[in-house]
Structure formats: structure tokens, C-alpha cells
Motif scaffolding. Structure first.
Motif, PDB file in Angstrom:
ATOM      1  N   SER A  78      -4.131   5.153  -6.100  1.00 35.98           N
ATOM      2  CA  SER A  78      -4.776   5.028  -4.797  1.00 35.98           C
ATOM      3  C   SER A  78      -4.532   6.306  -4.006  1.00 35.98           C
ATOM      4  O   SER A  78      -3.386   6.752  -3.875  1.00 35.98           O
ATOM      5  CB  SER A  78      -4.238   3.823  -4.025  1.00 35.98           C
ATOM      6  OG  SER A  78      -4.665   2.611  -4.627  1.00 35.98           O
ATOM      7  N   LEU A  79      -5.604   6.886  -3.500  1.00 27.77           N
ATOM      8  CA  LEU A  79      -5.535   8.083  -2.673  1.00 27.77           C
ATOM      9  C   LEU A  79      -5.742   7.708  -1.216  1.00 27.77           C
ATOM     10  O   LEU A  79      -6.595   6.876  -0.889  1.00 27.77           O
ATOM     11  CB  LEU A  79      -6.605   9.092  -3.105  1.00 27.77           C
ATOM     12  CG  LEU A  79      -6.533   9.584  -4.551  1.00 27.77           C
ATOM     13  CD1 LEU A  79      -7.704  10.519  -4.845  1.00 27.77           C
ATOM     14  CD2 LEU A  79      -5.213  10.289  -4.823  1.00 27.77           C
ATOM     15  N   LEU A  80      -4.942   8.311  -0.326  1.00 28.85           N
ATOM     16  CA  LEU A  80      -5.044   8.084   1.112  1.00 28.85           C
ATOM     17  C   LEU A  80      -5.599   9.350   1.749  1.00 28.85           C
ATOM     18  O   LEU A  80      -4.982  10.420   1.663  1.00 28.85           O
ATOM     19  CB  LEU A  80      -3.670   7.744   1.689  1.00 28.85           C
ATOM     20  CG  LEU A  80      -2.995   6.516   1.072  1.00 28.85           C
ATOM     21  CD1 LEU A  80      -1.539   6.432   1.499  1.00 28.85           C
ATOM     22  CD2 LEU A  80      -3.735   5.243   1.455  1.00 28.85           C
ATOM     23  N   VAL A  81      -6.774   9.236   2.371  1.00 32.37           N
ATOM     24  CA  VAL A  81      -7.457  10.426   2.869  1.00 32.37           C
ATOM     25  C   VAL A  81      -7.874  10.244   4.320  1.00 32.37           C
ATOM     26  O   VAL A  81      -8.099   9.130   4.794  1.00 32.37           O
ATOM     27  CB  VAL A  81      -8.698  10.755   2.008  1.00 32.37           C
ATOM     28  CG1 VAL A  81      -8.290  11.082   0.582  1.00 32.37           C
ATOM     29  CG2 VAL A  81      -9.693   9.590   2.017  1.00 32.37           C
ATOM     30  N   ASN A  82      -7.976  11.382   5.000  1.00 35.81           N
ATOM     31  CA  ASN A  82      -8.460  11.394   6.373  1.00 35.81           C
ATOM     32  C   ASN A  82      -9.963  11.109   6.366  1.00 35.81           C
ATOM     33  O   ASN A  82     -10.718  11.778   5.651  1.00 35.81           O
ATOM     34  CB  ASN A  82      -8.180  12.771   6.982  1.00 35.81           C
ATOM     35  CG  ASN A  82      -8.688  12.897   8.402  1.00 35.81           C
ATOM     36  OD1 ASN A  82      -9.886  12.966   8.627  1.00 35.81           O
ATOM     37  ND2 ASN A  82      -7.765  12.966   9.350  1.00 35.81           N
ATOM     38  N   PRO A  83     -10.452  10.121   7.139  1.00 34.48           N
ATOM     39  CA  PRO A  83     -11.873   9.755   7.091  1.00 34.48           C
ATOM     40  C   PRO A  83     -12.811  10.912   7.408  1.00 34.48           C
ATOM     41  O   PRO A  83     -13.839  11.085   6.732  1.00 34.48           O
ATOM     42  CB  PRO A  83     -11.991   8.641   8.140  1.00 34.48           C
ATOM     43  CG  PRO A  83     -10.618   8.068   8.239  1.00 34.48           C
ATOM     44  CD  PRO A  83      -9.680   9.225   8.025  1.00 34.48           C
ATOM     45  N   THR A  84     -12.473  11.711   8.409  1.00 35.08           N
ATOM     46  CA  THR A  84     -13.348  12.822   8.792  1.00 35.08           C
ATOM     47  C   THR A  84     -13.419  13.866   7.686  1.00 35.08           C
ATOM     48  O   THR A  84     -14.499  14.346   7.321  1.00 35.08           O
ATOM     49  CB  THR A  84     -12.854  13.472  10.093  1.00 35.08           C
ATOM     50  OG1 THR A  84     -12.829  12.485  11.134  1.00 35.08           O
ATOM     51  CG2 THR A  84     -13.750  14.629  10.496  1.00 35.08           C
ATOM     52  N   GLU A  85     -12.267  14.232   7.143  1.00 32.07           N
ATOM     53  CA  GLU A  85     -12.245  15.216   6.070  1.00 32.07           C
ATOM     54  C   GLU A  85     -12.984  14.701   4.836  1.00 32.07           C
ATOM     55  O   GLU A  85     -13.731  15.438   4.191  1.00 32.07           O
ATOM     56  CB  GLU A  85     -10.797  15.573   5.716  1.00 32.07           C
ATOM     57  CG  GLU A  85     -10.066  16.308   6.809  1.00 32.07           C
ATOM     58  CD  GLU A  85      -8.614  16.588   6.459  1.00 32.07           C
ATOM     59  OE1 GLU A  85      -7.969  17.282   7.250  1.00 32.07           O
ATOM     60  OE2 GLU A  85      -8.135  16.119   5.415  1.00 32.07           O
TER      61      GLU A  85
END
Length: 210
Positions: A78-85
Motif C-alpha cells: 500500500s502506497l500513501l500519497v499526497n492527493p494533489t501530487e
């Protein structure tokens, strides 16, 4: 995510393997590794891409088929990413490094989303990968997107006889320090930004004979 036109890839079709019954190991919550995700910095000052991880223990099922040792690795990342980026990027990538495992010199096959079996290759561009789950989440009071990727790598090694294959399988079951290294990054022309990397423990378990 913006769509990219993937370059044509010459692939070697291999015959598929039947589905196996896999043993379910007793993996506790202590085997979950969560990296320190998402530094609160603008993109221009990043030295590492803004990607975090949730990594359960990675399971490899070992099976014997006559004199063939089959090791099925079921990737669960599972990857956690910034929504905007994430929404503004061209592509998010994920790579696997098996060099610190007993699998490093063994040939593997994977199956593409189009059902084609390929050898020693998997697409690291997640635009071309079926995402198992995508949902909004919150970590350290930050709104993030959690992307779950589940894929199967089938490693296989032929031996002179079944006894040798069984001995090799038993050796894998004794390995307790193998770790796989994941690296994730956005498509970028700035080559000075390092991928976000994290390791996860490999757990070898016994499956039913093929």
C-alpha cells in the motif's frame, strides 16, 4: 492521473500455471511496517519523493512439482500519497528489488492485466497496473490517498531430481532475514530526487504439492 502512451514491449509468452491452494501463515500486526510518509515540503525542495508505505509481511508460498521448485510471491503493497501530487503527476512508479533474498537469481513470470505471461519483467508504471484498492485516508493529521497493489510473481527452479528440489525448498523455509526493497517515485525530469524506499520481510511458507 494523466495517461501515458506506453512503449511497445517485446514479450515472451509462456504457458500459464494452474491455481494453487496456498497456506495461510500466522502473520501478526507486528509484521506491518509503516514508513514515515509525506514530508510537508513543496515539491521543488524534495530530496526524496513524497510517497509512504504500509507493508505487511510479504508471503512466498513454496511448492514442489516433481523436480521443479515453485515459489509464488504474492506482492501486497500500500502506497500513501499526497492527493494533489498524485492527481497532477503523469505517473507513479513502483519497483521491487529481490537482491537481498534467495529469489534474486531465479527466473520468474508474471501475468499482465491483459492476461499475457511474461518472463523476468513487470510494469513499474502504475498507470498500466490494476490497482486493487484506492481510498482516502489520514495519517498524522494529513489527508492522503492509499493505493493498494496486489500482484503475483511466480519463481521456478529446476533440479536434477525431486530430492534436490525438496532440499532447496527446505532451505528457503529456514531463511528468516530475507527482505525485499520497494522504491516508488513519480515521473519527473528532475533526476536529483531519490525514490522513496522501504523494506519488507519475506516469509516463506509451505504450500500443497503441485
Amino acid at each position: 492521473m494523466k495517461n501515458l502512451i506506453s512503449a511497445a514491449v517485446i514479450i515472451t509468452a509462456l504457458s500459464g500455471c494452474g491455481k494453487e491452494n496456498e497456506a495461510k501463515p500466522n502473520v501478526s500486526d507486528k509484521d506491518i511496517a509503516i514508513s514515515n510518509p509525506i514530508q510537508n515540503q513543496p515539491n521543488t525542495s524534495h530530496t526524496t519523493f513524497n510517497v509512504g508505505y504500509e507493508l505487511p509481511a510479504q508471503i512466498v508460498t513454496t511448492q514442489i512439482n516433481s523436480n521443479n521448485l515453485v515459489l509464488t510471491y504474492n506482492e501486497n503493497v500500500s502506497l500513501l500519497v499526497n492527493p494533489t501530487e498524485y492527481d497532477s503527476s503523469w505517473a507513479l512508479h513502483l519497483k521491487e528489488d529481490f537482491s537481498q533474498t534467495g529469489l534474486k537469481d531465479i527466473t520468474y513470470t508474471t501475468v499482465t492485466p491483459h492476461g499475457i505471461t511474461v518472463t523476468n519483467w513487470i510494469d513499474d508504471n502504475l498507470n498500466n497496473v490494476t490497482i486493487k484498492a484506492k481510498k482516502d485516508t489520514m495519517v498524522n493529521s494529513k489527508n492522503l490517498i492509499k493505493l493498494t497493489i496486489e500482484r503475483q510473481f511466480k519463481f521456478a527452479q529446476l533440479y536434477s531430481n525431486q530430492q534436490e528440489a525438496t532440499a532447496a525448498r527446505d532451505n528457503f523455509l529456514t531463511r528468516k532475514n530475507d527482505v525485499i526493497t520497494f522504491s516508488s517515485f513519480y515521473y519527473s525530469e528532475d533526476k536529483t530526487i531519490m525514490p522513496a524506499a522501504q523494506t519488507a520481510k519475506l516469509v516463506y511458507v509451505t504450500g500443497s504439492s503441485l
